[in-house]
Write a protein that holds these residues in place. Structure first.
Motif, PDB file in Angstrom:
ATOM      1  N   SER A 270      45.283  35.326  41.731  1.00 37.04           N
ATOM      2  CA  SER A 270      45.449  36.488  40.848  1.00 37.04           C
ATOM      3  C   SER A 270      46.591  36.269  39.874  1.00 37.04           C
ATOM      4  CB  SER A 270      45.692  37.745  41.683  1.00 37.04           C
ATOM      5  OG  SER A 270      44.570  38.052  42.495  1.00 37.04           O
TER       6      SER A 270
ATOM      7  N   TYR B 143      45.034  42.450  41.282  1.00 36.77           N
ATOM      8  CA  TYR B 143      43.778  42.379  40.555  1.00 36.77           C
ATOM      9  C   TYR B 143      43.892  41.680  39.205  1.00 36.77           C
ATOM     10  CZ  TYR B 143      41.530  45.269  44.042  1.00 36.77           C
ATOM     11  OH  TYR B 143      40.994  45.736  45.227  1.00 36.77           O
TER      12      TYR B 143
ATOM     13  N   PRO C 225      40.124  48.060  40.602  1.00 35.54           N
ATOM     14  CA  PRO C 225      40.577  48.046  42.003  1.00 35.54           C
ATOM     15  C   PRO C 225      39.627  48.823  42.906  1.00 35.54           C
ATOM     16  CG  PRO C 225      41.821  49.670  40.786  1.00 35.54           C
ATOM     17  CD  PRO C 225      40.941  48.957  39.773  1.00 35.54           C
TER      18      PRO C 225
ATOM     19  N   GLN D 270      37.555  40.151  37.198  1.00 36.75           N
ATOM     20  CA  GLN D 270      37.367  41.019  38.361  1.00 36.75           C
ATOM     21  C   GLN D 270      37.672  40.206  39.617  1.00 36.75           C
ATOM     22  OE1 GLN D 270      33.756  43.790  37.988  1.00 36.75           O
ATOM     23  NE2 GLN D 270      33.203  42.083  36.675  1.00 36.75           N
TER      24      GLN D 270
END
Length: 677
Positions: A648, A105, A281, A670
């Motif tokens: 990510s 994340y 998450p 996000q």
């Protein structure tokens, strides 16, 4: 446990180096630092304990990750200041999961650790946790035979293997008991289980079911509603190995169960399973990461199915656990779909008074006559939560702040119940439409309060109960009654409902949301599963256009087919879960700085920047600078699924670079958010 400050401090005789992760908020400081273990702390300074260290001239909390013989740092090392507690709360399995979630994340390990480990409570740590001899779990397998390969799944789980499945629960299924069955099989094989549910009501059901087949000491329930002491006490029961089964809401997915053999997420389409705090998450994704890393079984279950769960099946990561069509047809209620029109309401005076089409009115009347309760699901709470001009349909707006007008209660002679702004609270009893001048208003959506009032008049003498808002009912007794519930607050009826009326379907399906159809079917099916099967007279009436695919999926009771179609459509247009999308929020300056620093994958596509979605709120004071007066915008970055990890990693590294330079406002990242725009 404080180190003495008198005299010269000497290092520990063996493994004198402590590798520590300080709990710092800045992303560029998310790395390990080496400290010297003083001799007086040698016994208690063990991997996994909480410590305090001096960093940049101040004391900060941290976790001791490892003890080493030497350090790679060429300079002089400081000493550990204090071991806060000798309790090892960060084990190797949990540390690996924290690392994986932070990477997945584009977040930081300290942020994930704040979600995974509850605050310390010193008195609780000093309590002794007695562990008696636990009895053999009660193993129930018969009910799983209704599902194809259900028995094989239990055999694999009990044999210590790691089967993975997406479970499509049958309507009327005692799903909490089935999850307890899975947990009992995992415990019987000598391993632990983690069961994650959306809310407290679901947690209570699963907790009761698990205690029916396992010893009380073997089960703990973790939820946000517990006080800090009790939550930490139950968490320690799992960390110390006494409790083998942990049930809880989203953060329980990190519970430190010894030798985990099973991770379950129930109703993964529920929004409450998505963490609102950084790094944001989703419990389903954390559970899948944990199952992969720990080599344990995984189950994603529900009455409906998300596109993400269907993707697990289609990629081969998980198997389908579904019943045959013959069994499904014997369990489902009869479902009828019809449009809500003035023509349909005009057919029956009683139906018109209840604001129900004649077929829905007849289904409710038949259920009450047979002595069964009727469930009425409405999409909004309140009386009339949305108003528009009766003549030209222009939405009614406040003349002071331009907020939406609503009716909080029934109009009265004292002026109560006048159109009132939902933003500023100003009443406007003399409202007139700015477009056509009409003073007549109509309801765009009728709330639970108004619906209950109308049904009470239409079915004179019948008890009317409401569930929703601050007054949610868990159960209702059998017998003739009308239960008006908002979406998600439907109580369980003793013996099941005789009928369910799903009103204002257009209000759910018409939302400008990628997941509108998926969420609508999930909410309809959750209500329909509370109704008796068609063989016992159960009937569901959904007030929506029968030609819509979502309505047809409910009529045919085909959540798998609906999820398959949803996934195919999203794949065609490049929407999650067919792709990975990162939403980056910040000022124009910070967004530009991030993209200039990021080494994005070659197949990345950037979209925007655009304004934040309506209703989106940012956590000012934490990730976004509170003093910044510049407007906050959103940038989207999209990549194929194969490049998700690279995206990510690139965003996480770029944010660390930008944060270290301190030349731009903070950012919020996000990855795969529930709502994109």
């Amino acid at each position: 446990m404080s180190a003495t400050a008198s005299g010269v401090r000497s290092p520990a005789p063996t493994r004198p180096i402590a590798r520590v992760l300080p709990m710092l908020a800045l992303s560029h400081l998310d790395r390990d630092f080496d400290y010297v273990v003083p001799a007086e702390l040698d016994a208690v300074a063990q991997p996994g304990v909480r410590v305090r260290v001096r960093f940049a001239g101040r004391l900060v909390d941290g976790f001791l990750l490892a003890r080493l013989d030497t350090s790679d740092h060429p300079g002089k090392l400081g000493f550990l200041d204090k071991v806060v507690s000798a309790e090892p709360v960060l084990g190797p399995e949990l540390l690996g999961l924290v690392d994986a979630v932070a990477t997945r994340y584009a977040g930081t390990r300290p942020d994930v650790l704040r979600l995974a480990i509850p605050p310390r409570h010193a008195r609780v740590e000093n309590e002794s946790l007695a562990s008696g001899v636990q009895s053999i779990p009660v193993l129930r397998r018969d009910e799983w035979s209704a599902y194809r390969h259900g028995a094989d799944f239990l055999d694999a789980l009990g044999g210590g293997r790691a089967p993975r499945a997406v479970w499509q629960a049958l309507p009327g299924e005692d799903w909490a008991a089935r999850l307890a069955d899975l947990a009992a099989v995992a415990v019987s094989s000598g391993r632990g289980a983690v069961l994650v549910v959306p809310d407290q009501r679901d947690l209570d059901r699963v907790d009761t079911a698990c205690r029916a087949v396992l010893d009380d000491d073997a089960v703990v329930a973790l939820a946000a509603g517990l006080g800090p002491a009790e939550r930490y006490r139950r968490w320690l029961a799992s960390a110390r190995g006494r409790a083998r089964v942990v049930i809880g809401t989203r953060s329980a997915v990190f519970a430190p169960v010894h030798d985990p053999g099973l991770v379950v997420v129930w109703d993964d389409g529920d929004d409450s399973l998505s963490e609102p705090r950084a790094p944001y998450p989703h419990a389903r994704e954390v559970a899948l990461l944990r199952a992969h890393r720990a080599g344990c079984a995984a189950v994603v279950g529900g009455f409906s199915r998300t596109a993400e769960a269907q993707a697990l099946v289609e990629t081969g990561w998980a198997h389908d656990l579904v019943a045959t069509r013959d069994i499904v047809r014997g369990r489902v209620p009869r479902v009828t779909a019809l449009a809500d029109s003035d023509h349909a309401l005009a057919r029956d005076p009683g139906a018109r008074a209840a604001r129900l089409p004649a077929i829905a009115f007849a289904a409710a009347r038949a259920s009450l006559t047979a002595g069964h309760p009727v469930l009425v699901q409405v999409p909004r709470r309140g009386y009339v939560p949305s108003l528009a001009c009766s003549k030209c349909r222009t939405p009614a707006r406040c003349r002071r702040c331009h907020g939406p007008l609503a009716l909080p209660s029934a109009p009265g002679a004292d002026g109560a119940g006048s159109p009132t702004c939902k933003w500023c609270g100003t009443a406007d009893p003399s409202y007139s439409c700015p477009t056509c001048g009409s003073r007549a208003l109509r309801a765009v959506v009728v709330g639970a309060g108004r619906t209950a009032e109308e049904l009470g008049r239409a079915f004179s003498g019948v008890t009317v109960r409401q569930s929703g808002g601050t007054s949610v009912l868990d159960t209702v007794p059998g017998g003739p009654a009308i239960v008006v519930s908002t979406v998600g607050a439907e109580p369980v009826a003793d013996g099941g409902y005789g009928a369910a009326l799903l009103l204002d379907g257009w209000a759910l399906l018409g939302r400008a949301d990628l997941r509108a159809a998926e969420q609508t079917l999930r909410r309809w099916m959750a209500a329909a599963t509370l109704v008796r099967p068609s063989t016992e007279g159960g009937e569901v009436v959904v007030v929506a256009d029968s030609g819509l695919p979502t309505v047809q999926a409910l009529v045919r009771w085909d959540p798998v087919g609906h999820a398959r179609t949803e996934l195919a459509e999203r794949t065609e247009v490049g929407f999650p879960p067919a792709v990975h999308i990162a939403a980056v929020d910040g000022t124009t300056e910070s967004l530009r700085a991030l993209l200039d620093s990021a080494r994005l994958p070659d197949d990345a596509v950037t979209l925007g920047p655009v304004d934040l979605p309506p209703g989106e709120r940012l956590p000012f004071g934490s990730e976004i600078d509170a003093d910044s007066s510049a407007p906050v915008e959103r940038m989207l970055v999209r990549v194929p699924r194969s490049s998700g990890a690279a995206l990510s990693r690139a965003l996480g590294e770029a944010r660390a670079v930008v944060g270290a330079k301190k030349t731009a406002s903070a950012l919020r990242i996000q990855v795969d958010p529930l709502r994109i725009g």
